[in-house]
Write a protein that holds these residues in place. Structure first.
Motif, PDB file in Angstrom:
ATOM      1  N   MET A 205     -54.151  49.233  57.595  1.00 46.55           N
ATOM      2  CA  MET A 205     -52.841  49.347  58.267  1.00 46.55           C
ATOM      3  C   MET A 205     -52.262  50.749  58.030  1.00 46.55           C
ATOM      4  N   THR A 206     -52.462  51.690  58.960  1.00 50.19           N
ATOM      5  CA  THR A 206     -51.932  53.039  58.777  1.00 50.19           C
ATOM      6  C   THR A 206     -50.609  53.175  59.518  1.00 50.19           C
ATOM      7  N   VAL A 207     -49.962  54.336  59.364  1.00 53.35           N
ATOM      8  CA  VAL A 207     -48.666  54.534  60.025  1.00 53.35           C
ATOM      9  C   VAL A 207     -48.792  54.571  61.548  1.00 53.35           C
ATOM     10  N   TRP A 208     -50.006  54.739  62.070  1.00 58.09           N
ATOM     11  CA  TRP A 208     -50.158  54.831  63.527  1.00 58.09           C
ATOM     12  C   TRP A 208     -50.270  53.458  64.169  1.00 58.09           C
ATOM     13  N   ASP A 209     -50.515  52.411  63.372  1.00 58.80           N
ATOM     14  CA  ASP A 209     -50.884  51.117  63.960  1.00 58.80           C
ATOM     15  C   ASP A 209     -49.774  50.430  64.734  1.00 58.80           C
ATOM     16  N   ASP A 210     -48.509  50.697  64.373  1.00 61.06           N
ATOM     17  CA  ASP A 210     -47.421  49.992  65.036  1.00 61.06           C
ATOM     18  C   ASP A 210     -46.872  50.734  66.254  1.00 61.06           C
ATOM     19  N   LEU A 211     -47.531  51.810  66.636  1.00 64.93           N
ATOM     20  CA  LEU A 211     -47.069  52.537  67.817  1.00 64.93           C
ATOM     21  C   LEU A 211     -47.840  51.966  68.993  1.00 64.93           C
ATOM     22  N   THR A 212     -47.136  51.797  70.094  1.00 66.48           N
ATOM     23  CA  THR A 212     -47.805  51.079  71.166  1.00 66.48           C
ATOM     24  C   THR A 212     -47.873  51.903  72.447  1.00 66.48           C
TER      25      THR A 212
END
Ligand SMILES: [Zn+2]
Length: 409
Positions: free
Chosen positions: A1-8
Motif C-alpha cells: 500500500m504506497t501513497v500512490w494507491d488511493d489516487l484514482t
C-alpha cells in the motif's frame, strides 16, 4: 500500500511524479521509467526532477491528494511507502520539512506567502527535500503572486514547490513559465466508484450512484456514499427545485436552501476538523481516547485556531454545492429534451427527470440553467445569498409552471 494507491484515474500524472521522485532519489541510476508524455504539458526529460511544479485539474479531481503523494515520495526514504514515520507525518500534515498553504478563505494574503517564502529558504531538517505545497494557487492577487515569483526564480537547491490550481490560465504567465505543469483529467464515474468500493468498502451500487451524483468529484462522492444526511440534503435540494411553482414557493424555498447549505457546511467542517485532529494526534503518538500531554497542547491549540479561521468560507461552499446539484438536474433535463443519449447524473430519479423533460420545452430549461449560473455569479459578487437564491427560484418556478401548462393547457 504506497501513497500512490488511493489516487484514482490519474495513471499518467502519477507516472510523471513517481519518475521524478525516483530520479531525484538516485540521480546516477539509469533505471528511470520511460516518459509517459500524455499527462499535460510536461517539458523535456519528464523523468527528471525539477524545483517547481503545478498540478491543474477541476475541483475534486484529486489535485491536492496528488500533491501530498508526491510530497511523501520526496520526503520518505522509500519513495512514498505509505506507512513509515515520514509518510504518516505527511498524511497528518505535520512533517517538519513540509510547509503548506491551504486556505478556505477566498484569497491568499501576501503575508501568508511571505511566511512561506521565508520558510522555503531553510535547508531540510530531516529529509532530502523541503517541500512547499500551495493548494489553491489561483487565489493569489498579482502582488502576492510576485512575492512567490521571486522565490520560484531563485529556489534553494533542496526546496520543491508544488502549486495546485484549477487551470494554468488561473496563474500569471510569469508563474506559469517557471513551473512544470501536470494536468489531471476528470476521473470517470467508474474510476470513482471503484475507488469507493476498494478504499472505503462501499457496496458497488451505492458507489456507482454517488460517483454519478457527485459528477466524479472524489471528496463529494465519498460523502454521498458514506453519509446518509449528506445524501438526504442533496435529495431535498432537487425535490425542492422540482416542486416550486409560485413566487411564495420561491421565497420559502430560498430560506430552505440556505438552511440546507448551512447544515451541509457545518457537517463538512465538523468532519474535516475531527479528521485533522485525529490525524495530528496520531502523528504525535497520542492514542485515541488518551489525554493530550501538556507538552503537545500548544500544537493542538494552534490546529484548532487554524480550523476556526477557516470556518468562514464554508457557507458559500455549501451554497455552491447546492447550485452544482441543481445545475446537474437541469443539465439532465435539457440533454433528454435535445435527444442526447448520455448517462444521467440523476439516474436515481430518472422517471421524474424524464417526465419533466417531456412536459417542458428546452428554452425554459435553459432559462433555469442561466438563472443558476446568475445566482452563482451574484453570490460570488457578494449579493446576499437569500436574494440571489430567491431570484433563481422564481425562474425555476416559471419553468415548473410552463411544465404544468403544457400538461393541462
Ligand atoms: Zn514512507
Amino acid at each position: 500500500m504506497t501513497v500512490w494507491d488511493d489516487l484514482t484515474g490519474q495513471a499518467a500524472a502519477i507516472e510523471v511524479f513517481r519518475a521524478a521522485a525516483e530520479s531525484s532519489a538516485a540521480p546516477t541510476t539509469s533505471a528511470v521509467p520511460a516518459a509517459t508524455g500524455d499527462a499535460g504539458q510536461v517539458a523535456a526529460a519528464p523523468d527528471s526532477m525539477t524545483h517547481s511544479w503545478l498540478i491543474t485539474g477541476p475541483p475534486g479531481s484529486g489535485r491536492s491528494n496528488l500533491a501530498y503523494a508526491f510530497a511523501s515520495a520526496l520526503l520518505c526514504r522509500d519513495g512514498g511507502c505509505g506507512h513509515c514515520a515520514d509518510c504518516r507525518q505527511v498524511a497528518a500534515r505535520t512533517h517538519p520539512d513540509l510547509a503548506i498553504l491551504a486556505t478556505d478563505r477566498v484569497v491568499i494574503t501576501i503575508d501568508e506567502v511571505r511566511r512561506l517564502v521565508s520558510a522555503s529558504q531553510f535547508s531540510p531538517s530531516v529529509a532530502r527535500y523541503r517541500v512547499v505545497v500551495i493548494e489553491d494557487a489561483d487565489r493569489m492577487a498579482e502582488r502576492t503572486s510576485n512575492v512567490l515569483l521571486k522565490a520560484l526564480e531563485e529556489p534553494p537547491e533542496r526546496t520543491v514547490w508544488i502549486l495546485c490550481a484549477p487551470s494554468e490560465a488561473d496563474l500569471l504567465p510569469t508563474i506559469r513559465s517557471r513551473v512544470r505543469s501536470v494536468r489531471l483529467r476528470v476521473p470517470s464515474t467508474s474510476d470513482v466508484a471503484a475507488l469507493l468500493v476498494k478504499r472505503d468498502g462501499v457496496d458497488a451500487e451505492t458507489a456507482e450512484r454517488a460517483a454519478r451524483e457527485s459528477q466524479s468529484h472524489i471528496g463529494m462522492a465519498h460523502r454521498l456514499a458514506t453519509n446518509d444526511e449528506a445524501r438526504a440534503r442533496r435529495a431535498d435540494t432537487i425535490e425542492l427545485a422540482l416542486s416550486v411553482t409560485t413566487v411564495g414557493d420561491a421565497v420559502r424555498g430560498a430560506a430552505t436552501l440556505l438552511e440546507i447549505a448551512g447544515a451541509d457546511a457545518q457537517a463538512i467542517t465538523e468532519e474535516r476538523d475531527a479528521e485533522e485532529r485525529a490525524a495530528a494526534l496520531r502523528s504525535l503518538g497520542v492514542e485515541p481516547g488518551q489525554a493530550i500531554p501538556p507538552a503537545l497542547r500548544s500544537q493542538i491549540k494552534a490546529l484548532e485556531d487554524d480550523q476556526k479561521r477557516r470556518a468562514t468560507r464554508s457557507l458559500r461552499d455549501g451554497i455552491d454545492r447546492i447550485l452544482t446539484d441543481l445545475l446537474s438536474l437541469y443539465r439532465d433535463i435539457v440533454l433528454l429534451q435535445l435527444g442526447a443519449r448520455v448517462e444521467l447524473v440523476n439516474e436515481a430519479i430518472s422517471a421524474e427527470v424524464r417526465r419533466r423533460a417531456e412536459d417542458n420545452d428546452s428554452s425554459s430549461t435553459l432559462a433555469a440553467m442561466d438563472a443558476i449560473a446568475d445566482a452563482r455569479r451574484r453570490i460570488a459578487a457578494n449579493v446576499a445569498p437569500a436574494l440571489a437564491l430567491e431570484a433563481m427560484l422564481i425562474t425555476l418556478a416559471e419553468a415548473g409552471r410552463s411544465a404544468s401548462r403544457k400538461v393541462a393547457p
